[in-house]
Design a protein around this motif. Sequence first.
Motif, short mmCIF file in Angstrom:
data_model
loop_
_atom_site.label_atom_id
_atom_site.label_comp_id
_atom_site.label_asym_id
_atom_site.label_seq_id
_atom_site.Cartn_x
_atom_site.Cartn_y
_atom_site.Cartn_z
N ARG A 1 0.65 -1.33 -0.11
CA ARG A 1 -0.10 0.08 0.04
C ARG A 1 0.88 1.37 0.03
NH1 ARG A 1 -4.82 -1.98 4.20
NH2 ARG A 1 -5.56 -3.29 2.62
N ARG A 2 1.97 1.31 -0.66
CA ARG A 2 2.78 2.42 -0.64
C ARG A 2 3.68 2.55 -1.91
NH1 ARG A 2 5.77 -1.59 1.44
NH2 ARG A 2 7.80 -1.57 1.93
N GLU A 3 4.31 3.53 -2.25
CA GLU A 3 5.00 3.59 -3.48
C GLU A 3 6.23 2.62 -3.40
OE1 GLU A 3 4.56 5.84 -5.91
OE2 GLU A 3 3.00 7.10 -4.92
#
Length: 140
Positions: free
Chosen positions: A99-101
Amino acid sequence: MYLRVAALSGILFLTSCDLSPDSPHGFRLPDGDAEVGRIVFEEKQCSSCHIIEAWPELREGVEPEMDVRIGGMQTRIATQGELVSAVINPSHRIARGYRREPYVSGGESSMRTVNEDLTVAELIDLIAFLQGEYEEFPDY
């Protein structure tokens, strides 16, 4: 106490029988060819982002963009519906670890859309290949 258990059981039973138009009830792919699915995985360059531990050779000569793991030991085997959704609608459910870059941009999955260049037959075979890469932890 028994009343609570009965109520919870009833709620779970009713929600598992969802027959609304959005329900996955009745969803079942025809049997696919996992070997052909492996070829689809290669041709569509899925290994530029995905790692399958049992198939390290799929990443040979590929410039990886990210390392999203597929398969391996799990508490349960991914269903056909979950795998189809992951392929054709990757933003539907993004795993906690991703859920992140660079995996997510603006709340949407960074996975490229393959819906325009993946036939239904290719999707069926791809799902057969992917599903075969999951192993369930043994019961102890």
